[in-house]
Write a protein that holds these residues in place. Sequence first.
Motif, short mmCIF file in Angstrom:
data_model
loop_
_atom_site.label_atom_id
_atom_site.label_comp_id
_atom_site.label_asym_id
_atom_site.label_seq_id
_atom_site.Cartn_x
_atom_site.Cartn_y
_atom_site.Cartn_z
N VAL A 191 -84.40 3.06 51.48
CA VAL A 191 -83.75 1.84 51.98
C VAL A 191 -83.55 0.86 50.83
CG1 VAL A 191 -84.01 -0.19 53.48
CG2 VAL A 191 -84.71 2.07 54.29
N LEU A 192 -82.36 0.26 50.81
CA LEU A 192 -82.04 -0.81 49.88
C LEU A 192 -81.69 -2.02 50.74
CD1 LEU A 192 -81.52 -1.25 46.79
CD2 LEU A 192 -79.12 -0.75 47.28
N SER A 193 -82.37 -3.16 50.54
CA SER A 193 -82.10 -4.38 51.29
C SER A 193 -81.20 -5.29 50.47
CB SER A 193 -83.39 -5.12 51.64
OG SER A 193 -84.17 -4.35 52.52
N LEU A 194 -80.07 -5.70 51.05
CA LEU A 194 -79.09 -6.51 50.32
C LEU A 194 -78.49 -7.59 51.21
CD1 LEU A 194 -76.97 -3.71 48.61
CD2 LEU A 194 -78.66 -5.17 47.51
N ASP A 195 -78.04 -8.65 50.58
CA ASP A 195 -77.18 -9.65 51.22
C ASP A 195 -75.77 -9.08 51.11
OD1 ASP A 195 -75.32 -11.73 51.57
OD2 ASP A 195 -76.62 -13.22 50.65
N ALA A 196 -75.10 -8.85 52.24
CA ALA A 196 -73.78 -8.22 52.23
C ALA A 196 -72.76 -8.98 51.40
CB ALA A 196 -73.26 -8.07 53.66
N GLY A 197 -72.92 -10.30 51.31
CA GLY A 197 -71.97 -11.11 50.55
C GLY A 197 -72.28 -11.21 49.08
N ASP A 198 -73.37 -10.63 48.63
CA ASP A 198 -73.74 -10.68 47.22
C ASP A 198 -72.66 -9.99 46.39
OD1 ASP A 198 -74.83 -10.32 44.67
OD2 ASP A 198 -76.78 -9.66 45.41
N PRO A 199 -72.12 -10.68 45.38
CA PRO A 199 -71.08 -10.06 44.55
C PRO A 199 -71.54 -8.76 43.87
CG PRO A 199 -71.24 -12.40 44.08
CD PRO A 199 -72.39 -12.05 44.99
N ALA A 200 -72.84 -8.59 43.70
CA ALA A 200 -73.37 -7.38 43.05
C ALA A 200 -73.74 -6.30 44.06
CB ALA A 200 -74.59 -7.74 42.20
N ALA A 201 -73.46 -6.48 45.35
CA ALA A 201 -73.89 -5.52 46.37
C ALA A 201 -73.34 -4.12 46.12
CB ALA A 201 -73.51 -6.00 47.76
N VAL A 202 -72.05 -4.01 45.82
CA VAL A 202 -71.46 -2.69 45.58
C VAL A 202 -72.11 -2.03 44.38
CG1 VAL A 202 -69.34 -1.46 44.93
CG2 VAL A 202 -69.27 -3.20 46.73
N ARG A 258 -68.00 14.50 57.18
CA ARG A 258 -69.46 14.49 57.35
C ARG A 258 -70.10 14.42 55.97
NH1 ARG A 258 -70.30 19.37 59.79
NH2 ARG A 258 -69.78 18.46 61.78
N VAL A 259 -71.22 13.71 55.88
CA VAL A 259 -71.91 13.59 54.60
C VAL A 259 -73.41 13.54 54.82
CG1 VAL A 259 -71.85 11.06 54.49
CG2 VAL A 259 -71.84 12.37 52.37
N ARG A 260 -74.15 14.06 53.87
CA ARG A 260 -75.61 13.94 53.90
C ARG A 260 -75.98 12.51 53.54
NH1 ARG A 260 -80.04 17.37 50.40
NH2 ARG A 260 -81.85 16.28 51.23
N VAL A 261 -76.84 11.89 54.33
CA VAL A 261 -77.26 10.50 54.08
C VAL A 261 -78.32 10.50 52.98
CG1 VAL A 261 -78.32 8.44 55.07
CG2 VAL A 261 -76.72 9.81 56.44
N SER A 262 -78.00 9.79 51.89
CA SER A 262 -78.92 9.68 50.76
C SER A 262 -79.56 8.31 50.68
CB SER A 262 -78.17 9.94 49.45
OG SER A 262 -77.64 11.23 49.43
N LEU A 263 -78.95 7.30 51.35
CA LEU A 263 -79.41 5.92 51.23
C LEU A 263 -79.02 5.13 52.48
CD1 LEU A 263 -80.56 3.67 49.28
CD2 LEU A 263 -78.17 3.29 48.59
N CYS A 264 -79.95 4.32 52.96
CA CYS A 264 -79.67 3.35 54.03
C CYS A 264 -79.66 1.97 53.38
CB CYS A 264 -80.73 3.39 55.12
SG CYS A 264 -80.62 4.84 56.17
N VAL A 265 -78.62 1.21 53.64
CA VAL A 265 -78.54 -0.16 53.13
C VAL A 265 -78.75 -1.09 54.31
CG1 VAL A 265 -77.09 -1.88 52.01
CG2 VAL A 265 -77.00 0.50 51.26
N GLU A 266 -79.84 -1.84 54.25
CA GLU A 266 -80.19 -2.82 55.27
C GLU A 266 -79.57 -4.15 54.85
OE1 GLU A 266 -84.30 -4.39 57.18
OE2 GLU A 266 -84.19 -4.34 54.99
N LEU A 267 -78.58 -4.60 55.61
CA LEU A 267 -77.90 -5.85 55.28
C LEU A 267 -78.61 -7.02 55.95
CD1 LEU A 267 -74.23 -4.63 55.45
CD2 LEU A 267 -75.67 -4.99 53.45
N LEU A 268 -78.92 -8.02 55.13
CA LEU A 268 -79.64 -9.19 55.58
C LEU A 268 -78.71 -10.39 55.64
CD1 LEU A 268 -82.68 -8.68 53.19
CD2 LEU A 268 -82.51 -7.99 55.59
N PRO A 269 -78.97 -11.32 56.56
CA PRO A 269 -78.16 -12.54 56.61
C PRO A 269 -78.24 -13.28 55.28
CG PRO A 269 -79.54 -12.36 58.57
CD PRO A 269 -79.99 -11.28 57.61
N ALA A 270 -77.13 -13.94 54.91
CA ALA A 270 -77.08 -14.71 53.66
C ALA A 270 -78.25 -15.68 53.60
CB ALA A 270 -75.76 -15.46 53.57
N GLY A 271 -78.86 -15.79 52.44
CA GLY A 271 -79.95 -16.73 52.23
C GLY A 271 -81.32 -16.21 52.61
#
Length: 150
Positions: A126-137, A92-105
């Motif tokens: 919330v952080l919005s990211l393209d899941a395939g972005d090499p910089a996502a991690v 179990r972990v306290r949620v500090s961040l939600c990552v909203e993954l968006l379709p590529a492009g």
Amino acid sequence: MAEPLACEEASSWHLHASAVAWAGRGVLLLGPSGVGKSSLLARLLAAGAWLVADDLVKVTRRGGMVCAEAVSPAGLIELRGNGIFRLVNTERVRVSLCVELLPAGTERERLPERRTTTIADIAVPVLSLDAGDPAAVASILIALAACRAG
């Protein structure tokens, strides 16, 4: 393995999401089916994050925080086309961040306003990211480690 949080459970929900822990801080990966949640989850694990839950997450309000944990047996992850694997995990972990993954492009503003989402009446960044972005991690780890300026 991190120690589970000990606090009174108030109410809980199940989300189609994945969750990891990094340095004791929880990250929920949210997005539509096929957007790349599992792929990003695998990259976060390879970078040193701990598995909390793959595919289905139980979120619980515990006092003034939101916690995440696995719905199914803890520590299980599916590697598509290769089966189910068991990993050392955090229960179990306290949620500090939600990552909203968006379709590529998907177009995004370069400098958007700060955003939060409300889970169990608690605002979570919330952080919005393209899941395939090499910089996502790296983007996720920076968001967890740093305070956003402006």
